[in-house]
Design an enzyme around this catalytic site. Structure first.
Site, PDB file in Angstrom:
ATOM      1  N   GLU A  31      -3.330   7.122   1.912  1.00  0.00           N
ATOM      2  CA  GLU A  31      -4.016   7.324   3.292  1.00  0.00           C
ATOM      3  C   GLU A  31      -2.560   7.558   4.308  1.00  0.00           C
ATOM      4  O   GLU A  31      -2.476   7.020   5.193  1.00  0.00           O
ATOM      5  CB  GLU A  31      -4.744   6.114   4.051  1.00  0.00           C
ATOM      6  CG  GLU A  31      -6.209   5.840   3.151  1.00  0.00           C
ATOM      7  CD  GLU A  31      -6.921   5.142   3.588  1.00  0.00           C
ATOM      8  OE1 GLU A  31      -6.649   3.959   4.132  1.00  0.00           O
ATOM      9  OE2 GLU A  31      -8.211   5.282   3.456  1.00  0.00           O
TER      10      GLU A  31
ATOM     11  N   GLU B 211      -9.531  -7.186  -5.206  1.00  0.00           N
ATOM     12  CA  GLU B 211      -9.866  -7.178  -3.726  1.00  0.00           C
ATOM     13  C   GLU B 211     -10.827  -7.060  -3.096  1.00  0.00           C
ATOM     14  O   GLU B 211     -11.549  -6.196  -3.435  1.00  0.00           O
ATOM     15  CB  GLU B 211      -8.803  -6.045  -3.199  1.00  0.00           C
ATOM     16  CG  GLU B 211      -8.495  -6.009  -1.663  1.00  0.00           C
ATOM     17  CD  GLU B 211      -7.528  -5.022  -1.009  1.00  0.00           C
ATOM     18  OE1 GLU B 211      -6.359  -4.731  -1.466  1.00  0.00           O
ATOM     19  OE2 GLU B 211      -8.073  -4.357  -0.109  1.00  0.00           O
TER      20      GLU B 211
ATOM     21  N   GLU C  88     -16.339  -4.603   7.522  1.00  0.00           N
ATOM     22  CA  GLU C  88     -16.110  -3.355   7.924  1.00  0.00           C
ATOM     23  C   GLU C  88     -17.359  -2.460   7.743  1.00  0.00           C
ATOM     24  O   GLU C  88     -17.786  -1.438   8.734  1.00  0.00           O
ATOM     25  CB  GLU C  88     -14.956  -2.663   7.045  1.00  0.00           C
ATOM     26  CG  GLU C  88     -14.665  -1.216   7.375  1.00  0.00           C
ATOM     27  CD  GLU C  88     -13.203  -0.585   6.800  1.00  0.00           C
ATOM     28  OE1 GLU C  88     -12.644  -1.273   6.040  1.00  0.00           O
ATOM     29  OE2 GLU C  88     -13.158   0.730   6.912  1.00  0.00           O
TER      30      GLU C  88
ATOM     31  N   ARG D  90      -0.972  -2.341  -4.719  1.00  0.00           N
ATOM     32  CA  ARG D  90      -2.582  -1.912  -4.495  1.00  0.00           C
ATOM     33  C   ARG D  90      -2.730  -0.754  -5.292  1.00  0.00           C
ATOM     34  O   ARG D  90      -2.139   0.597  -5.233  1.00  0.00           O
ATOM     35  CB  ARG D  90      -2.916  -1.597  -2.899  1.00  0.00           C
ATOM     36  CG  ARG D  90      -2.759  -3.022  -2.203  1.00  0.00           C
ATOM     37  CD  ARG D  90      -3.045  -2.702  -0.728  1.00  0.00           C
ATOM     38  NE  ARG D  90      -4.476  -2.974  -0.515  1.00  0.00           N
ATOM     39  CZ  ARG D  90      -5.063  -2.092   0.322  1.00  0.00           C
ATOM     40  NH1 ARG D  90      -4.706  -0.936   0.768  1.00  0.00           N
ATOM     41  NH2 ARG D  90      -6.394  -2.268   0.627  1.00  0.00           N
TER      42      ARG D  90
ATOM     43  N   LYS E  18      -9.507  -2.765  -5.560  1.00  0.00           N
ATOM     44  CA  LYS E  18     -10.765  -3.024  -4.707  1.00  0.00           C
ATOM     45  C   LYS E  18     -11.872  -3.188  -5.798  1.00  0.00           C
ATOM     46  O   LYS E  18     -11.886  -2.450  -6.807  1.00  0.00           O
ATOM     47  CB  LYS E  18     -11.006  -1.974  -3.647  1.00  0.00           C
ATOM     48  CG  LYS E  18     -10.109  -1.985  -2.524  1.00  0.00           C
ATOM     49  CD  LYS E  18     -10.464  -0.745  -1.303  1.00  0.00           C
ATOM     50  CE  LYS E  18      -9.595  -0.902  -0.219  1.00  0.00           C
ATOM     51  NZ  LYS E  18      -9.955  -0.170   0.934  1.00  0.00           N
TER      52      LYS E  18
ATOM     53  N   LYS F 177       0.904  -1.169   0.043  1.00  0.00           N
ATOM     54  CA  LYS F 177      -0.036  -0.094   0.092  1.00  0.00           C
ATOM     55  C   LYS F 177       1.048   1.249  -0.039  1.00  0.00           C
ATOM     56  O   LYS F 177       1.598   1.378   0.933  1.00  0.00           O
ATOM     57  CB  LYS F 177      -0.915  -0.093   1.259  1.00  0.00           C
ATOM     58  CG  LYS F 177      -1.785   1.317   1.475  1.00  0.00           C
ATOM     59  CD  LYS F 177      -2.607   1.175   2.568  1.00  0.00           C
ATOM     60  CE  LYS F 177      -3.589   2.193   2.835  1.00  0.00           C
ATOM     61  NZ  LYS F 177      -4.497   2.198   3.926  1.00  0.00           N
TER      62      LYS F 177
ATOM     63  N   ASP G 186     -14.734   2.321  -1.679  1.00  0.00           N
ATOM     64  CA  ASP G 186     -14.162   1.557  -0.421  1.00  0.00           C
ATOM     65  C   ASP G 186     -15.216   0.697   0.061  1.00  0.00           C
ATOM     66  O   ASP G 186     -15.478   0.853   1.015  1.00  0.00           O
ATOM     67  CB  ASP G 186     -13.570   2.632   0.744  1.00  0.00           C
ATOM     68  CG  ASP G 186     -12.690   1.974   1.643  1.00  0.00           C
ATOM     69  OD1 ASP G 186     -12.451   0.774   1.355  1.00  0.00           O
ATOM     70  OD2 ASP G 186     -12.523   2.461   2.537  1.00  0.00           O
TER      71      ASP G 186
HETATM   72  C1  BDP Z   1     -10.285   1.206   4.430  1.00  0.00           C
HETATM   73  C2  BDP Z   1     -10.254   0.926   5.693  1.00  0.00           C
HETATM   74  C3  BDP Z   1      -8.836   1.240   6.429  1.00  0.00           C
HETATM   75  C4  BDP Z   1      -7.742   0.552   5.338  1.00  0.00           C
HETATM   76  C5  BDP Z   1      -8.182   0.839   4.056  1.00  0.00           C
HETATM   77  C6  BDP Z   1      -7.265   0.059   3.143  1.00  0.00           C
HETATM   78  O1  BDP Z   1     -11.233   1.625   6.839  1.00  0.00           O
HETATM   79  O2  BDP Z   1      -8.735   0.666   7.484  1.00  0.00           O
HETATM   80  O3  BDP Z   1      -6.521   0.676   5.560  1.00  0.00           O
HETATM   81  O4  BDP Z   1      -9.487   0.734   3.699  1.00  0.00           O
HETATM   82  O5  BDP Z   1      -7.856  -0.518   2.222  1.00  0.00           O
HETATM   83  O6  BDP Z   1     -11.403   0.469   4.016  1.00  0.00           O
HETATM   84  O7  BDP Z   1      -5.994   0.340   2.686  1.00  0.00           O
END
Ligand code: BDP
Length: 670
Positions: A258, A353, A359, A291, A326, A254, A331
């Site tokens: 974020e 993914e 979640e 990713r 994803k 990753k 998300d």
């Molecule tokens: C989000 C989640 C977070 C993950 C992020 C990810 O809230 O905790 O770190 O995706 O996929 O859905 O990297």
């Protein structure tokens, strides 16, 4: 079992094991002309023998290692005659999968066809564990990590068995938000322990790595992927890993997402970063799963950002890199259209993914069978993005699921959630399996074959749509509570934070209407990123399926939905329906009590009660909030809200109490 090996016993396990082992030995000798190598069963074939013995399979079963035209390495053929059933596969893992298949059929009261061939659609079928070295699990609702800081051997081996039984053949041992410590000698030694324990089950280990590891761990001045010393650092690290774990699978990364470090911190591209790691792993056959979950603000619409960042890099990645995407462009929401990146990088292997852990779908409190969601997604990428053809032509064929496994005795927080782990494995093997078939298989293996249990299969298959209805119907998305992501918070709008972390950014409700305009005509033009057949379908508000309406359109409150109802009424109808569906799930479950083990019955019953209360909460919160914009009364078919909007807005779920949030809420007036 009928014993062919001695004439005077009827059910002689000892003889059968011997027979199987001997036949295995002979057939391998014939195929490979090397008797000594297979002087005894391998750890993997021994497991197959054990499973078949414990499963008390009727008749004689022969395991035979054999290369057959049309069989992939993990594939198997089952040939059944009145005298015996033969499982044939080029690999020991394939024999294990064949044995699991026979047992699966047996549990359903079925026998194998006289000739049956199974090949996995994806060569790499992986779980991603978001496990931290301190034992916590990001987005985990089933206890602590099964790997860190330590492990329980019987639990781990049972985990391995369950993976192998559905064909999962790789696990990423740690969180994508990876600690640099992961690559220390101490932790690598521990990873070796897991690799050794999991190997007999056909499972390879992989690690998520932190891109800044060279600088953080060994004080290098930079982690720039074009820096010679950095490259050498990774090469040395790869050598060290492969010395410990010769069949190590590779890295998951990753990067520049974020707050995680990545090549763009040094003015480089994702391709520069991925290729540098790929070069380090290549001599050993390792791969890099890079990713595409990125959303740097390259465009005002977050749903477009990953495509903008990645699509132009098509053709620039080395052949042992695969881009992990994803399922949807945002998300893991209860419903998203597929990510437009699928099929948009024809020269680059891609993998989906999926998120098994719930979640955004009620954690371990809500019963939600996810196979229908994945079935819908897989069908769409096959139809619109030619996934099957792409996969066939791909250098790497892989799929990953974010695990819902922890130290809880039932692994998944509740028994029903195990069905999602199971479903992921089955779809990774064969993405054309229907969710109903998968549910039926799982119910038979978990609770037996009583005809009454078909009601449970129906409950499971309807559960995901119920959750969509009471949480985010009609294409609404990202209106969950911040932080823990449990419960509704459509009003969330924190000043000073990123716009695309706020719920109001996603629903854009005003007195005219609601929804995110992603059309080319008047909106963000996200529809243009899609293949024309899908892009055109959703661009036009009259052809856009209702399920994606508010994802792609800012629709007016009076817009007539495909059901014939005006949007405001339709929204009310969906929330009310979702609540009724949740209640119906509870009633169905209650009626099944005589067919279910008492403890499981009670545990799931309590969760379903929570789910019903949460569905009321979602319905009240969302309808009362959106009503402040629509300015229309609730139609008669909607139950009057139990709470006021102000009460609902005042709910604050802390990290310490979010596991059972609805217990502290919403009950006072019921
Ligand atoms: C989000 C989640 C977070 C993950 C992020 C990810 O809230 O905790 O770190 O995706 O996929 O859905 O990297």
């Amino acid at each position: 079992m009928t014993c062919n090996n001695c004439n005077n016993c009827n059910n002689c396990n000892k003889c059968n094991i011997l027979l199987l082992a001997v036949i295995l030995l002979l057939s391998t000798a014939a195929a490979a002309a090397n008797v000594q190598l297979q002087s005894k069963p391998s750890p993997t074939t021994q497991l197959a023998l054990d499973w078949l013995e414990q499963g008390k399979l009727s008749g004689t079963v022969i395991l035979q290692r054999k290369t057959l035209k049309g069989l992939k390495p993990d594939g198997f053929r089952i040939e059944r005659t009145p005298q015996q059933t033969a499982i044939l596969s080029p690999t020991d893992a394939g024999l294990l999968y064949g044995a699991a298949h026979l047992l699966r059929l047996q549990a359903q009261g079925l026998t194998a066809d006289t000739l049956l061939t199974e090949n996995p659609e994806h060569d790499l079928r992986l779980l991603n564990h978001w496990d931290n070295l301190d034992g916590t699990v990001e987005r985990g609702y089933a206890g602590k990590s099964i790997f860190w800081p330590t492990y329980d051997k019987p639990h781990l081996l049972e985990y391995a068995r369950r993976n192998a039984a559905v064909g999962i053949n790789g696990v990423v041992l740690n969180n994508v938000n990876a600690s640099p410590r992961m690559l220390t000698t101490e932790i690598l030694n521990q990873a070796k322990t897991y690799a050794d324990l999991l190997r007999p089950y056909g499972i390879r280990v992989y690690l998520a790595v932190n891109f800044s590891s060279p600088a953080v761990l060994d004080g290098l001045k930079t982690s720039d992927p074009l820096d010679k010393q950095v490259q050498q650092w990774w090469q040395k690290k790869a050598r060290q890993i492969y010395q410990l774990i010769p069949d190590f699978g590779g890295f998951l990364v990753k990067a520049n997402s974020e707050g995680q470090p990545g090549p763009m911190d040094f003015g480089r591209t994702h391709a520069d970063g991925a290729n540098m790691l790929a070069r380090a792993l290549r001599p050993y056959g390792g791969i890099v799963m890079w990713r595409a979950f990125v959303y740097s603000p390259s465009d005002p619409d977050r749903a477009k950002q990953a495509y903008i960042e990645f699509q132009p890099l098509d053709g620039q990645f080395l052949d042992n890199v695969i881009i992990q995407i994803k399922n949807g462009p945002i998300d893991f929401q209860p419903r998203e259209p597929f990510s437009p990146l699928f099929g948009a990088m024809p020269k680059t292997p891609q993998m989906a993914e999926l998120q098994i852990t719930q979640e955004y779908l009620g954690h371990a409190n809500h019963i939600c069978f996810l196979a229908p969601m994945w079935e819908e997604f897989l069908a769409d990428i096959k139809h619109y993005a030619h996934y099957t053809q792409q996969l066939a032509a791909s250098r790497l064929r892989a799929i990953a699921g974010v695990a819902n496994v922890g130290t809880d005795p039932n692994f998944c927080g509740n028994l029903m959630a195990q069905s999602n782990w199971y479903a992921f494995g089955r779809l990774a093997w064969n993405s054309s399996l229907s969710s109903e078939k998968i549910a039926r298989e799982w119910v038979a293996q978990t609770f037996g074959t009583s005809p009454r249990l078909s009601a449970l299969v129906t409950l499971m298959c309807q559960s995901r749509e119920a959750v969509v209805n009471y949480m985010m119907p009609l294409g609404l998305h990202h209106i969950f509570a911040e932080g823990h992501h449990y419960g509704p918070q459509p009003w969330q709008n924190n000043p000073g934070q990123r716009a695309d972390w706020q719920c109001v950014y996603y629903h854009r409700a005003d007195t005219q209407g609601v929804g995110f305009d992603r059309t080319q005509a008047t909106g963000s033009a996200a529809t243009a990123q899609y293949p024309a057949a899908f892009g055109n379908l959703v661009e036009n508000i009259n052809t856009c399926p209702d399920k994606y309406l508010l994802w792609f359109h800012h629709a007016s409150w009076t817009h007539r939905c495909q059901t014939g109802r005006p949007l405001w009424d339709e929204l009310c109808y969906r929330y009310q329906t979702g609540l009724q569906q949740a209640r119906h799930m509870l009633q169905t479950w209650n009626a099944l009590q005589p067919s279910l083990p008492a403890a499981d019955f009670l545990d799931i019953q309590q969760r379903l009660q929570t789910q019903v209360r949460d569905a009321e909460w979602w319905k009240d919160a969302c309808l009362l909030y959106f009503q402040t914009f629509s300015r229309q009364p609730l139609p008669d078919f909607v139950e009057p809200p139990i709470h006021t909007l102000d009460e609902l807005k005042a709910i604050r779920l802390g990290i310490s109490n979010y596991e059972n949030p609805s217990r502290q809420l919403l009950n006072s007036k019921r």
